[in-house]
Design a protein around this motif. Structure first.
Motif, PDB file in Angstrom:
ATOM      1  N   ALA A   1       0.785  -1.144   0.040  1.00  0.00           N
ATOM      2  CA  ALA A   1       0.127   0.005   0.188  1.00  0.00           C
ATOM      3  C   ALA A   1       0.775   1.101  -0.061  1.00  0.00           C
ATOM      4  O   ALA A   1       0.474   2.302  -0.861  1.00  0.00           O
ATOM      5  CB  ALA A   1      -0.886  -0.114   1.185  1.00  0.00           C
ATOM      6  N   CYS A   2       1.968   1.250   0.860  1.00  0.00           N
ATOM      7  CA  CYS A   2       2.881   2.272   0.806  1.00  0.00           C
ATOM      8  C   CYS A   2       3.451   2.575  -0.648  1.00  0.00           C
ATOM      9  O   CYS A   2       3.740   3.788  -1.123  1.00  0.00           O
ATOM     10  CB  CYS A   2       3.949   2.224   1.783  1.00  0.00           C
ATOM     11  SG  CYS A   2       3.281   2.519   3.454  1.00  0.00           S
ATOM     12  N   ALA A   3       3.766   1.450  -1.076  1.00  0.00           N
ATOM     13  CA  ALA A   3       4.377   1.674  -2.591  1.00  0.00           C
ATOM     14  C   ALA A   3       3.351   2.129  -3.637  1.00  0.00           C
ATOM     15  O   ALA A   3       3.822   2.812  -4.428  1.00  0.00           O
ATOM     16  CB  ALA A   3       4.807   0.066  -2.875  1.00  0.00           C
ATOM     17  N   GLY A   4       2.075   1.590  -3.356  1.00  0.00           N
ATOM     18  CA  GLY A   4       1.035   2.186  -4.167  1.00  0.00           C
ATOM     19  C   GLY A   4       0.896   3.514  -4.134  1.00  0.00           C
ATOM     20  O   GLY A   4       0.747   4.277  -5.082  1.00  0.00           O
ATOM     21  N   ALA A   5       1.103   4.152  -2.703  1.00  0.00           N
ATOM     22  CA  ALA A   5       0.773   5.553  -2.477  1.00  0.00           C
ATOM     23  C   ALA A   5       1.929   6.333  -3.219  1.00  0.00           C
ATOM     24  O   ALA A   5       1.622   7.350  -4.054  1.00  0.00           O
ATOM     25  CB  ALA A   5       1.061   6.106  -1.141  1.00  0.00           C
ATOM     26  N   ILE A   6       3.147   5.725  -3.622  1.00  0.00           N
ATOM     27  CA  ILE A   6       4.159   6.491  -4.222  1.00  0.00           C
ATOM     28  C   ILE A   6       3.931   6.379  -5.685  1.00  0.00           C
ATOM     29  O   ILE A   6       4.078   7.376  -6.544  1.00  0.00           O
ATOM     30  CB  ILE A   6       5.696   5.761  -3.998  1.00  0.00           C
ATOM     31  CG1 ILE A   6       6.087   6.309  -2.573  1.00  0.00           C
ATOM     32  CG2 ILE A   6       6.541   6.317  -5.022  1.00  0.00           C
ATOM     33  CD1 ILE A   6       6.642   7.637  -2.125  1.00  0.00           C
ATOM     34  N   LEU A   7       3.595   5.096  -6.233  1.00  0.00           N
ATOM     35  CA  LEU A   7       3.729   4.968  -7.526  1.00  0.00           C
ATOM     36  C   LEU A   7       2.294   5.553  -8.330  1.00  0.00           C
ATOM     37  O   LEU A   7       2.291   5.833  -9.270  1.00  0.00           O
ATOM     38  CB  LEU A   7       3.245   3.407  -8.003  1.00  0.00           C
ATOM     39  CG  LEU A   7       4.566   2.671  -7.456  1.00  0.00           C
ATOM     40  CD1 LEU A   7       4.188   1.156  -7.753  1.00  0.00           C
ATOM     41  CD2 LEU A   7       5.992   3.036  -8.527  1.00  0.00           C
ATOM     42  N   ASN A   8       1.352   6.049  -7.392  1.00  0.00           N
ATOM     43  CA  ASN A   8       0.192   6.524  -7.769  1.00  0.00           C
ATOM     44  C   ASN A   8       0.376   8.283  -7.935  1.00  0.00           C
ATOM     45  O   ASN A   8      -0.609   8.875  -8.234  1.00  0.00           O
ATOM     46  CB  ASN A   8      -1.144   6.325  -7.207  1.00  0.00           C
ATOM     47  CG  ASN A   8      -2.307   6.459  -7.711  1.00  0.00           C
ATOM     48  OD1 ASN A   8      -2.254   6.304  -9.159  1.00  0.00           O
ATOM     49  ND2 ASN A   8      -3.283   6.979  -7.230  1.00  0.00           N
ATOM     50  N   GLY A   9       1.458   8.533  -7.473  1.00  0.00           N
ATOM     51  CA  GLY A   9       1.860  10.195  -7.366  1.00  0.00           C
ATOM     52  C   GLY A   9       1.532  10.877  -6.359  1.00  0.00           C
ATOM     53  O   GLY A   9       1.673  12.052  -6.320  1.00  0.00           O
ATOM     54  N   GLY A  10       1.452  10.059  -5.191  1.00  0.00           N
ATOM     55  CA  GLY A  10       1.298  10.805  -3.872  1.00  0.00           C
ATOM     56  C   GLY A  10       2.499  11.521  -3.431  1.00  0.00           C
ATOM     57  O   GLY A  10       2.590  12.331  -2.477  1.00  0.00           O
ATOM     58  N   GLY A  11       3.655  10.946  -3.821  1.00  0.00           N
ATOM     59  CA  GLY A  11       4.917  11.631  -3.304  1.00  0.00           C
ATOM     60  C   GLY A  11       5.201  11.321  -1.870  1.00  0.00           C
ATOM     61  O   GLY A  11       4.897  10.410  -1.427  1.00  0.00           O
ATOM     62  N   ARG A  12       6.255  12.272  -1.408  1.00  0.00           N
ATOM     63  CA  ARG A  12       6.878  11.817  -0.009  1.00  0.00           C
ATOM     64  C   ARG A  12       5.862  12.108   1.186  1.00  0.00           C
ATOM     65  O   ARG A  12       5.801  11.180   2.131  1.00  0.00           O
ATOM     66  CB  ARG A  12       8.185  12.539   0.129  1.00  0.00           C
ATOM     67  CG  ARG A  12       9.335  12.158  -0.698  1.00  0.00           C
ATOM     68  CD  ARG A  12      10.360  13.119  -0.276  1.00  0.00           C
ATOM     69  NE  ARG A  12      10.143  14.458  -0.459  1.00  0.00           N
ATOM     70  CZ  ARG A  12      10.841  15.558  -0.235  1.00  0.00           C
ATOM     71  NH1 ARG A  12      12.054  15.151  -0.179  1.00  0.00           N
ATOM     72  NH2 ARG A  12      10.476  16.697  -0.336  1.00  0.00           N
TER      73      ARG A  12
END
Length: 174
Positions: free
Chosen positions: A130-141
């Motif tokens: 889920a954390c990886a999905g947050a980054i990959l979907n464009g959520g950023g740091r």
């Protein structure tokens, strides 16, 4: 639609299950429906408090952002990316639970051993996805930060409930 509401609901349901897991196997009594419900409510209460951390972090990020609209869009994208792996994980858990409640005794026991047991062990991996999905979907740091805090919060519910209420095993004669 903001992913905050479905994420909060998933987190609270996980907290209730964590409370139940903290209690499960600690009591040898046969009739323990009220105790199971109490354990789930304890998990829900602890989870509600712990899940305030990511909510307050997100609020702080939005309040201090130079461009609030952009920050909100990034957090929304990150939340959707965080939600996707968790939705798949939750669907598999609910299928295992449905099998447990619907199937005959032996088959339902198999559903717990084959489904729910390993799925409980895979929770940290689902949260990492889920954390990886947050980054990959464009959520950023910032989305990763909030996702990491939320992940730590839901993983802490069961140990907190166990330490607070269920350290001692209760025997059938008590």
């Amino acid at each position: 639609m903001t992913p905050a509401i479905p994420l909060a609901l998933l987190g609270l349901m996980d907290a209730a299950f964590s409370g139940f897991r903290a209690y499960a196997g600690r009591d040898a009594r046969i009739r323990k429906r009220r105790a199971n419900a109490r354990a789930a409510l304890r998990g829900l209460a602890v989870g509600s408090v712990l899940l305030l951390a990511p909510a307050l972090t997100a609020t702080l990020v939005l309040m201090t952002a130079a461009d609030r609209n952009r920050s909100y869009d990034n957090l929304t994208a990150g939340g959707r990316g965080y939600l996707l792996p968790l939705t798949g994980y939750a669907a598999i858990v609910f299928l295992s639970l449905a099998a447990y409640f619907v199937l005959p005794f032996r088959a339902s026991t198999l559903a717990v051993v084959v489904g729910l047991g390993p799925l409980t062990l895979l929770r940290p991996l689902a949260l990492a996805a889920a954390c990886a999905g947050a980054i990959l979907n464009g959520g950023g740091r910032t989305a990763l930060l909030i996702g990491t805090i939320a992940s730590a919060a839901v993983l802490c519910v069961e140990p907190v409930v166990h330490r607070r209420w269920y350290r001692r095993v209760r025997t059938a004669v008590e």
